[in-house]
Design a protein around this motif. Sequence first.
Motif, mmCIF file in Angstrom:
data_model
loop_
_atom_site.group_PDB
_atom_site.id
_atom_site.type_symbol
_atom_site.label_atom_id
_atom_site.label_comp_id
_atom_site.label_asym_id
_atom_site.label_seq_id
_atom_site.Cartn_x
_atom_site.Cartn_y
_atom_site.Cartn_z
ATOM 1 N N LYS B 57 0.862 -1.190 0.000
ATOM 2 C CA LYS B 57 0.000 0.000 0.000
ATOM 3 C C LYS B 57 0.895 1.236 0.000
ATOM 4 N N ILE B 58 0.949 1.885 -1.159
ATOM 5 C CA ILE B 58 1.843 3.033 -1.307
ATOM 6 C C ILE B 58 1.106 4.317 -1.010
ATOM 7 N N ASP B 59 1.770 5.199 -0.249
ATOM 8 C CA ASP B 59 1.200 6.504 0.044
ATOM 9 C C ASP B 59 2.367 7.472 0.159
ATOM 10 N N VAL B 60 2.769 8.003 -0.992
ATOM 11 C CA VAL B 60 3.992 8.802 -1.035
ATOM 12 C C VAL B 60 3.925 10.000 -0.095
ATOM 13 N N ALA B 61 2.713 10.524 0.115
ATOM 14 C CA ALA B 61 2.573 11.679 0.993
ATOM 15 C C ALA B 61 2.967 11.319 2.430
ATOM 16 N N ASP B 62 2.891 10.030 2.760
ATOM 17 C CA ASP B 62 3.147 9.573 4.125
ATOM 18 C C ASP B 62 4.522 8.910 4.223
ATOM 19 N N ALA B 63 5.429 9.245 3.296
ATOM 20 C CA ALA B 63 6.723 8.563 3.240
ATOM 21 C C ALA B 63 7.649 8.992 4.359
ATOM 22 N N LEU B 64 8.551 8.055 4.755
ATOM 23 C CA LEU B 64 9.640 8.338 5.684
ATOM 24 C C LEU B 64 9.171 8.876 7.037
ATOM 25 N N GLN B 65 8.020 8.356 7.516
ATOM 26 C CA GLN B 65 7.551 8.748 8.836
ATOM 27 C C GLN B 65 8.261 7.911 9.897
ATOM 28 N N PRO B 66 8.733 8.538 10.976
ATOM 29 C CA PRO B 66 9.374 7.762 12.052
ATOM 30 C C PRO B 66 8.335 6.895 12.769
ATOM 31 N N PRO B 67 8.808 5.926 13.569
ATOM 32 C CA PRO B 67 7.870 5.055 14.285
ATOM 33 C C PRO B 67 6.885 5.859 15.126
ATOM 34 N N THR B 68 5.607 5.518 14.990
ATOM 35 C CA THR B 68 4.557 6.179 15.768
ATOM 36 C C THR B 68 3.551 5.117 16.179
ATOM 37 N N GLY B 69 2.471 5.535 16.850
ATOM 38 C CA GLY B 69 1.437 4.588 17.227
ATOM 39 C C GLY B 69 0.775 3.969 16.000
ATOM 40 N N ALA B 70 0.650 4.760 14.947
ATOM 41 C CA ALA B 70 0.002 4.264 13.729
ATOM 42 C C ALA B 70 0.935 3.345 12.953
ATOM 43 N N HIS B 71 2.201 3.726 12.881
ATOM 44 C CA HIS B 71 3.198 2.904 12.182
ATOM 45 C C HIS B 71 4.298 2.549 13.188
ATOM 46 N N TRP B 72 4.191 1.360 13.774
ATOM 47 C CA TRP B 72 5.113 0.983 14.859
ATOM 48 C C TRP B 72 6.575 1.057 14.443
ATOM 49 N N PHE B 73 6.849 0.655 13.212
ATOM 50 C CA PHE B 73 8.242 0.661 12.745
ATOM 51 C C PHE B 73 8.487 1.800 11.740
ATOM 52 N N GLY B 74 7.547 2.755 11.671
ATOM 53 C CA GLY B 74 7.703 3.853 10.716
ATOM 54 C C GLY B 74 7.269 3.454 9.310
ATOM 55 N N THR B 75 7.517 4.366 8.366
ATOM 56 C CA THR B 75 7.174 4.067 6.966
ATOM 57 C C THR B 75 8.421 4.225 6.108
ATOM 58 N N ASP B 76 8.413 3.584 4.940
ATOM 59 C CA ASP B 76 9.581 3.651 4.059
ATOM 60 C C ASP B 76 9.447 4.776 3.044
ATOM 61 N N GLU B 77 10.331 4.768 2.031
ATOM 62 C CA GLU B 77 10.385 5.900 1.104
ATOM 63 C C GLU B 77 9.152 6.003 0.220
ATOM 64 N N LEU B 78 8.318 4.946 0.189
ATOM 65 C CA LEU B 78 7.090 5.014 -0.585
ATOM 66 C C LEU B 78 5.868 5.087 0.332
ATOM 67 N N GLY B 79 6.121 5.316 1.613
ATOM 68 C CA GLY B 79 5.025 5.446 2.564
ATOM 69 C C GLY B 79 4.403 4.123 2.966
ATOM 70 N N ARG B 80 5.131 3.008 2.736
ATOM 71 C CA ARG B 80 4.592 1.711 3.134
ATOM 72 C C ARG B 80 4.930 1.446 4.603
ATOM 73 N N ASP B 81 4.032 0.720 5.277
ATOM 74 C CA ASP B 81 4.205 0.440 6.697
ATOM 75 C C ASP B 81 5.294 -0.625 6.881
ATOM 76 N N ILE B 82 6.384 -0.255 7.551
ATOM 77 C CA ILE B 82 7.518 -1.169 7.682
ATOM 78 C C ILE B 82 7.181 -2.364 8.572
ATOM 79 N N PHE B 83 6.366 -2.143 9.624
ATOM 80 C CA PHE B 83 5.987 -3.250 10.491
ATOM 81 C C PHE B 83 5.295 -4.346 9.686
ATOM 82 N N SER B 84 4.331 -3.946 8.866
ATOM 83 C CA SER B 84 3.623 -4.933 8.040
ATOM 84 C C SER B 84 4.586 -5.650 7.105
#
Lengths: 504, 300
Positions: B57-84
């Motif tokens: 699930k790509i969401d470029v607007a949400d790319a490179l987010q640090p770990p948060t409650g929504a994305h436990w392991f953060g997001t990658d350069e294409l905004g994909r959830d790293i935990f998943s």
Amino acid sequence: MRRPKVLVGIGLVIAITLTACSTGERVDLGNESSQNLIAAIAGEPDQLDPHKTSAYFSFEVLENVYDTLVEPDENLEMRPALAESWEVSGDQLTWTFHVRQGVTFHDGSPFSADDVVYSYKRIIDQKLSNADRFRAVTDVTAPDKSTVKITVAQPTPNLLSNIGGFKGTAIVQRKNVESGEIATHPIGTGPFAFRSAKSGDSITLAANKNYWGGPPLISGVTFRFIPEASTALSALQAGEIDWTDSIPTQRVEELKTDDSINLGVTPSNDYWYLALNEARKPWNDVRVRQAIAYGVDRHAIVQATGYGTATVNQLAIPKGGPWYTEYHGYTLDIAKAKSLLHEAGVKDLTIDMMATSQYPETVTAAQIIADNLAALGITVKIRSMDFAAWLDEENAGNFDMLMMGWLGNIDPDDFYYAQQHTGGKSNAQKYSNPDVDGPLDAARAETNRDARAGLYARAATIVADEASYIYLYNPSVIQAWSKSLAGYQARPDRAIRFRTAALN
Amino acid sequence: MTDMRLADEASGDESARVASWRLLLGNPVTTTSAVVLVGIVVVALTARRIAPYGTNKIDVADALQPPTGAHWFGTDELGRDIFSRVLLAAHASLQIALASVAFAFVVGVTIGVISGYRGGLLDAVLMRVVDVMFAFPVLLLALAIVAILAPGSATTILAIGIVYTPIFARVARASTLSVRVEPFVAVSRTLGTGHLYMLGRHILPNIAGPVIVQTSVSLAFAILSEAALSFLGLGIQPPEPSWGRMLFDAQGFVQRAWWMGVFPGAAIFATVLAFNLLGDGLRDVLDPKQRTMIEARRQR
């Protein structure tokens, strides 16, 4: 008529050779060593014969070793180089060039009009990679030591960019060619002379004190091969090298605030595109191709590959260039894309998409495209391979879709002819439309600049409407150099010129 | 007399096996790694269900987010959830590791046992082939195989499987050679036991120890090899997640997004370490020499 109507293109630069990185030090050039510039390039040149190589790594070096009759200035207008001046006959069929006197090759032998004739005939007779640039040329002669006459079959407004757009049409020395040394030890007339090469490590050039444009301010240039971008950047920041062009786009933001280096980000004439293989069903159906063009999120691709350094464009020629055509045919429109697919009567499509690790942007964009097209019910299978294999597959027509870029284009002919003309040399997608061929052919002989621009605008618009190429964006040329390097500018055609560089 | 000895052998075997389990569980390192592995396997099997986001699930607007409650392991350069993606990559990695080691196990043990049991010319020929394969650096051989076939999961399984086959062949042959000359084998042979029965009843059970240890260690290396191949772009193809590929992608973002590399790296680390430690524990109890030492220590 001095003002060149048209300019030239390199075509796709092929970078095949990757080499191990080395942690070398400054090359010892005796007491001059402090004035030796060290530039990091991302790979080793496959060979140094300018007429035979097509690797950009080779041309990064050869730009400094060779000269052409004319050459593009920083605005890509053609200027005198080995030719001091030139005239075109009234019927536009004879070009007369007056070559510079007193120029010598690096080995001391004199340069004359005969060398120009020899170089061009070599390319034409041996059908070397740039022979296409001389397609309109019927003869090249040297009536005397200082004159070259080029006769053409039809008016050729882009002759200057064809013979001077890049160093692929450089003036070489007969002796150097016949001894076979040109591939490993090239001899030119340029600002720097080839001195030595260490396989897998570096190539060293020494300043040509007799250069016709005045001796360079630095004693030499060493091109080191550093394939890893982060290694090259660290080396630059640590002062081990003076210049590099291996800069990942995602680091640009951070480097802009780095006061220890100079960063050059210049809009380029390069463009990236998607092409669908029209020799295969259902991609021969224009509606299916248009559906893909409507289904692709260009802005997401540009954001993820360019990080603010690239510009979305639905045609090849970038905005700001003299040949730019306004075109906004496509928007991200899933409903429209679905209805086009429905009209075409296709469903459950699977696309075999080629990407190459040589150009990471293709792998990144492919993943976005796969996600985009999933919304249309299309499955994208990404095949990521090394570039040599990629080229083989492209030539064999063994793909559904590919993403690639063209760089080094100057004249609009470079942007469209080989790629879109029926049977064109780079028409891997097998597009054929007489309505495009017509204006492309006519534009090659059209000497009125406005009329010529109109012809290209017409052809390009049809190409985009019919989605022969699905144009994506124009990237920037990104280079960084040390604070001590002065007199250097990043150029939109990616030519690396150190002739005026100085080290403080 | 002969019957007596055979019976003794059998009963001794039986009691030793029980003790093996007890010894194995008595080692806290081994138990921990076994628990970790069971955890990883459960996660891998249920990944599709427990992953909070789609893998691709790509969401470029949400790319490179640090770990948060929504994305436990953060997001990658294409905004994909790293935990998943780490969870789903576990499935792919384990699948490839198990399949390739199973391949190496079946082919390698077959070659090794036949080679050791038959001996002679066949043994010489098979072992020279194995030697040739050993002469190649593991990753280089795998790269060559992938280069010949097209990259992808099936090719990766085959490449890793082929690369680890000689190791199993060697281990199985060496054990077979020592078991073959045991008196009970000789006796069984004089009683007219057929080759197949002999292999199944006497040879295989007695070479199981070293082969099991080799399996556990090979699983660790298979995971590493898959990560290496994917890192080089020759293993699992993007966009499908793979720990190795995720590490490769993280390279360009070390300064900006440490989480892109740390989590897939930690996953490789934990899995490989667990397989290795389990292998060590198994060797301790299955190797007679080591075993005596452990037993002596326990009695003290």
